[in-house]
Design a protein around this motif. Sequence first.
Motif, PDB file in Angstrom:
ATOM      1  N   LEU A 118       0.813  -1.216   0.000  1.00 48.04           N
ATOM      2  CA  LEU A 118       0.000   0.000   0.000  1.00 48.04           C
ATOM      3  C   LEU A 118       0.849   1.271   0.000  1.00 48.04           C
ATOM      4  O   LEU A 118       0.487   2.265  -0.617  1.00 48.04           O
ATOM      5  N   THR A 119       1.991   1.243   0.683  1.00 45.01           N
ATOM      6  CA  THR A 119       2.832   2.451   0.714  1.00 45.01           C
ATOM      7  C   THR A 119       3.434   2.752  -0.648  1.00 45.01           C
ATOM      8  O   THR A 119       3.778   3.897  -0.934  1.00 45.01           O
ATOM      9  N   LYS A 120       3.530   1.727  -1.520  1.00 46.47           N
ATOM     10  CA  LYS A 120       4.083   1.948  -2.864  1.00 46.47           C
ATOM     11  C   LYS A 120       3.001   2.046  -3.938  1.00 46.47           C
ATOM     12  O   LYS A 120       3.299   2.226  -5.110  1.00 46.47           O
ATOM     13  N   THR A 121       1.738   1.899  -3.548  1.00 42.54           N
ATOM     14  CA  THR A 121       0.646   1.945  -4.516  1.00 42.54           C
ATOM     15  C   THR A 121       0.456   3.364  -5.047  1.00 42.54           C
ATOM     16  O   THR A 121       0.424   4.324  -4.283  1.00 42.54           O
ATOM     17  N   GLN A 122       0.349   3.473  -6.364  1.00 38.72           N
ATOM     18  CA  GLN A 122       0.134   4.775  -6.997  1.00 38.72           C
ATOM     19  C   GLN A 122      -1.289   4.836  -7.554  1.00 38.72           C
ATOM     20  O   GLN A 122      -1.708   3.952  -8.300  1.00 38.72           O
ATOM     21  N   VAL A 123      -2.017   5.876  -7.168  1.00 37.38           N
ATOM     22  CA  VAL A 123      -3.383   6.079  -7.650  1.00 37.38           C
ATOM     23  C   VAL A 123      -3.423   7.419  -8.391  1.00 37.38           C
ATOM     24  O   VAL A 123      -3.087   8.449  -7.819  1.00 37.38           O
ATOM     25  N   THR A 124      -3.809   7.377  -9.653  1.00 38.31           N
ATOM     26  CA  THR A 124      -3.944   8.599 -10.437  1.00 38.31           C
ATOM     27  C   THR A 124      -5.409   8.762 -10.816  1.00 38.31           C
ATOM     28  O   THR A 124      -6.002   7.871 -11.431  1.00 38.31           O
TER      29      THR A 124
END
Length: 198
Positions: A118-124
Amino acid sequence: MEIGEICVPLKDLTQLHTKKEVRIVEELKFKTNAKKVGKISITTAIQNKVLTVGIIKVDDLPKWGIIGAPDVCVRVKIFQEGAKESIQVKHSRVIKSTCSAVYKESIAFLIQAKPADLTKTQVTVSVHDTSRSATGDDIIGSVFLGPHSIDKSEGEQWKNTIEHLGKEYKGSHNLKPPSINNHNPEVHVSETHSDSEE
Protein backbone atom coordinates in the motif's frame (compact mmCIF):
# COMPACT_ATOMS: atom_id res chain seq x y z
CA MET A 1 -9.43 36.91 -27.31
CA GLU A 2 -6.98 34.07 -27.84
CA ILE A 3 -8.64 30.85 -29.04
CA GLY A 4 -5.72 28.45 -29.11
CA GLU A 5 -2.09 27.82 -29.97
CA ILE A 6 0.24 25.29 -31.55
CA CYS A 7 3.71 24.44 -30.30
CA VAL A 8 6.17 23.30 -32.96
CA PRO A 9 9.70 22.17 -31.91
CA LEU A 10 11.61 23.52 -34.92
CA LYS A 11 14.84 21.70 -34.03
CA ASP A 12 13.10 18.40 -34.87
CA LEU A 13 11.98 19.47 -38.36
CA THR A 14 14.60 18.17 -40.79
CA GLN A 15 12.59 19.68 -43.67
CA LEU A 16 13.84 23.13 -42.65
CA HIS A 17 17.30 22.26 -43.99
CA THR A 18 15.97 22.32 -47.55
CA LYS A 19 15.49 25.54 -49.47
CA LYS A 20 11.84 24.77 -50.10
CA GLU A 21 8.92 26.31 -48.28
CA VAL A 22 7.55 24.04 -45.55
CA ARG A 23 3.87 23.75 -44.71
CA ILE A 24 2.93 22.84 -41.12
CA VAL A 25 -0.57 21.55 -40.43
CA GLU A 26 -1.58 21.04 -36.81
CA GLU A 27 -4.79 21.32 -34.81
CA LEU A 28 -5.00 24.26 -32.40
CA LYS A 29 -4.58 23.34 -28.74
CA PHE A 30 -6.87 25.32 -26.48
CA LYS A 31 -4.99 27.35 -23.92
CA THR A 32 -6.04 27.48 -20.27
CA ASN A 33 -4.71 29.08 -17.13
CA ALA A 34 -1.95 26.57 -16.31
CA LYS A 35 -2.45 27.00 -12.57
CA LYS A 36 -6.23 26.54 -12.42
CA VAL A 37 -7.89 23.69 -14.31
CA GLY A 38 -10.48 22.74 -11.70
CA LYS A 39 -11.07 20.73 -8.54
CA ILE A 40 -12.21 17.20 -7.78
CA SER A 41 -13.79 15.71 -4.65
CA ILE A 42 -13.19 12.01 -4.05
CA THR A 43 -13.38 9.41 -1.29
CA THR A 44 -11.06 6.45 -0.73
CA ALA A 45 -11.43 3.33 1.40
CA ILE A 46 -9.69 -0.05 1.58
CA GLN A 47 -11.47 -3.12 2.95
CA ASN A 48 -10.88 -6.84 2.33
CA LYS A 49 -8.28 -6.18 -0.39
CA VAL A 50 -10.67 -3.88 -2.26
CA LEU A 51 -9.83 -0.23 -2.89
CA THR A 52 -12.95 1.84 -3.49
CA VAL A 53 -12.56 5.28 -5.06
CA GLY A 54 -15.71 7.37 -4.82
CA ILE A 55 -16.05 10.16 -7.37
CA ILE A 56 -18.25 12.85 -5.84
CA LYS A 57 -17.92 15.86 -8.14
CA VAL A 58 -15.66 17.89 -10.39
CA ASP A 59 -15.83 21.71 -10.23
CA ASP A 60 -14.49 24.83 -11.95
CA LEU A 61 -13.39 23.11 -15.16
CA PRO A 62 -12.21 25.41 -17.96
CA LYS A 63 -14.16 26.04 -21.14
CA TRP A 64 -12.25 25.28 -24.30
CA GLY A 65 -12.54 28.44 -26.39
CA ILE A 66 -15.15 28.11 -29.11
CA ILE A 67 -15.91 24.48 -28.22
CA GLY A 68 -17.49 25.43 -24.90
CA ALA A 69 -17.94 23.30 -21.78
CA PRO A 70 -16.29 19.85 -21.77
CA ASP A 71 -17.85 16.39 -21.91
CA VAL A 72 -16.43 15.17 -18.59
CA CYS A 73 -15.16 11.69 -17.75
CA VAL A 74 -13.09 10.69 -14.70
CA ARG A 75 -10.49 7.95 -15.07
CA VAL A 76 -8.86 6.12 -12.14
CA LYS A 77 -5.57 4.28 -12.65
CA ILE A 78 -3.99 2.02 -10.01
CA PHE A 79 -0.36 0.86 -10.22
CA GLN A 80 1.15 -1.73 -7.87
CA GLU A 81 4.62 -3.18 -8.34
CA GLY A 82 4.74 -6.95 -8.49
CA ALA A 83 0.97 -7.41 -8.61
CA LYS A 84 -0.45 -9.83 -11.18
CA GLU A 85 -2.28 -7.00 -12.90
CA SER A 86 0.13 -4.20 -12.07
CA ILE A 87 -1.94 -1.51 -13.81
CA GLN A 88 -5.72 -1.28 -13.59
CA VAL A 89 -7.78 1.46 -15.23
CA LYS A 90 -11.50 2.16 -14.87
CA HIS A 91 -13.61 5.21 -15.66
CA SER A 92 -16.84 6.96 -14.78
CA ARG A 93 -19.73 7.73 -17.05
CA VAL A 94 -19.50 10.80 -19.30
CA ILE A 95 -21.43 13.93 -18.30
CA LYS A 96 -21.83 16.17 -21.33
CA SER A 97 -21.26 19.90 -21.72
CA THR A 98 -20.58 21.01 -18.16
CA CYS A 99 -17.87 22.70 -16.09
CA SER A 100 -19.28 21.24 -12.86
CA ALA A 101 -20.08 17.52 -12.99
CA VAL A 102 -21.74 15.69 -10.07
CA TYR A 103 -21.13 11.92 -10.13
CA LYS A 104 -21.65 10.17 -6.79
CA GLU A 105 -20.14 7.03 -8.34
CA SER A 106 -17.84 4.41 -6.85
CA ILE A 107 -15.13 2.46 -8.65
CA ALA A 108 -13.67 -0.67 -6.99
CA PHE A 109 -10.29 -2.36 -7.53
CA LEU A 110 -8.97 -5.67 -6.19
CA ILE A 111 -5.49 -4.85 -4.86
CA GLN A 112 -2.56 -6.22 -2.85
CA ALA A 113 -3.31 -4.90 0.66
CA LYS A 114 -0.16 -5.63 2.67
CA PRO A 115 1.28 -2.48 4.30
CA ALA A 116 4.43 -2.66 2.13
CA ASP A 117 2.27 -2.86 -1.02
CA LEU A 118 0.00 0.00 0.00
CA THR A 119 2.83 2.45 0.71
CA LYS A 120 4.08 1.95 -2.86
CA THR A 121 0.65 1.94 -4.52
CA GLN A 122 0.13 4.77 -7.00
CA VAL A 123 -3.38 6.08 -7.65
CA THR A 124 -3.94 8.60 -10.44
CA VAL A 125 -7.38 10.20 -10.79
CA SER A 126 -7.60 12.15 -14.04
CA VAL A 127 -10.38 14.25 -15.56
CA HIS A 128 -10.86 14.08 -19.34
CA ASP A 129 -12.85 15.97 -21.96
CA THR A 130 -14.13 13.24 -24.27
CA SER A 131 -15.17 15.81 -26.88
CA ARG A 132 -11.43 16.30 -27.51
CA SER A 133 -10.49 12.61 -27.58
CA ALA A 134 -10.02 12.65 -31.33
CA THR A 135 -7.02 14.97 -30.94
CA GLY A 136 -5.31 12.62 -28.47
CA ASP A 137 -5.08 15.51 -26.02
CA ASP A 138 -8.21 15.12 -23.92
CA ILE A 139 -6.80 15.32 -20.38
CA ILE A 140 -7.84 18.34 -18.31
CA GLY A 141 -5.98 17.57 -15.10
CA SER A 142 -5.07 14.93 -12.51
CA VAL A 143 -4.56 14.25 -8.81
CA PHE A 144 -2.03 11.78 -7.45
CA LEU A 145 -2.38 9.63 -4.34
CA GLY A 146 0.53 7.58 -3.01
CA PRO A 147 4.29 8.05 -3.51
CA HIS A 148 3.80 10.63 -6.27
CA SER A 149 1.46 12.90 -4.29
CA ILE A 150 2.11 16.58 -5.01
CA ASP A 151 -0.21 18.50 -2.69
CA LYS A 152 -0.46 18.01 1.07
CA SER A 153 -4.15 17.13 0.71
CA GLU A 154 -3.29 14.23 -1.63
CA GLY A 155 -0.65 12.85 0.73
CA GLU A 156 -2.90 13.11 3.77
CA GLN A 157 -5.83 11.37 2.11
CA TRP A 158 -3.75 8.37 1.06
CA LYS A 159 -1.91 8.20 4.43
CA ASN A 160 -5.22 8.10 6.30
CA THR A 161 -6.67 5.55 3.86
CA ILE A 162 -3.85 3.02 4.26
CA GLU A 163 -3.40 3.53 8.01
CA HIS A 164 -7.10 3.14 8.87
CA LEU A 165 -8.40 0.25 6.78
CA GLY A 166 -12.18 0.01 6.54
CA LYS A 167 -12.72 3.76 6.97
CA GLU A 168 -13.68 6.13 4.16
CA TYR A 169 -11.75 9.35 3.74
CA LYS A 170 -12.86 12.32 1.69
CA GLY A 171 -10.61 14.84 -0.01
CA SER A 172 -10.97 17.85 -2.27
CA HIS A 173 -7.98 18.46 -4.54
CA ASN A 174 -6.85 20.94 -7.16
CA LEU A 175 -6.34 19.27 -10.54
CA LYS A 176 -2.77 19.41 -11.90
CA PRO A 177 -2.60 20.33 -15.61
CA PRO A 178 -0.82 17.92 -17.96
CA SER A 179 2.82 18.87 -18.41
CA ILE A 180 3.65 20.24 -21.86
CA ASN A 181 7.04 18.55 -21.57
CA ASN A 182 5.44 15.11 -21.30
CA HIS A 183 4.14 15.08 -24.86
CA ASN A 184 5.39 17.07 -27.78
CA PRO A 185 2.64 17.43 -30.34
CA GLU A 186 2.81 15.43 -33.52
CA VAL A 187 3.06 17.86 -36.40
CA HIS A 188 2.22 17.11 -40.00
CA VAL A 189 4.81 18.64 -42.29
CA SER A 190 5.01 18.71 -46.06
CA GLU A 191 6.97 20.68 -48.61
CA THR A 192 4.96 23.09 -50.70
CA HIS A 193 5.29 23.10 -54.47
CA SER A 194 6.22 26.28 -56.25
CA ASP A 195 4.21 27.39 -59.28
CA SER A 196 7.06 26.36 -61.58
CA GLU A 197 6.96 22.76 -60.32
CA GLU A 198 3.27 22.26 -61.00
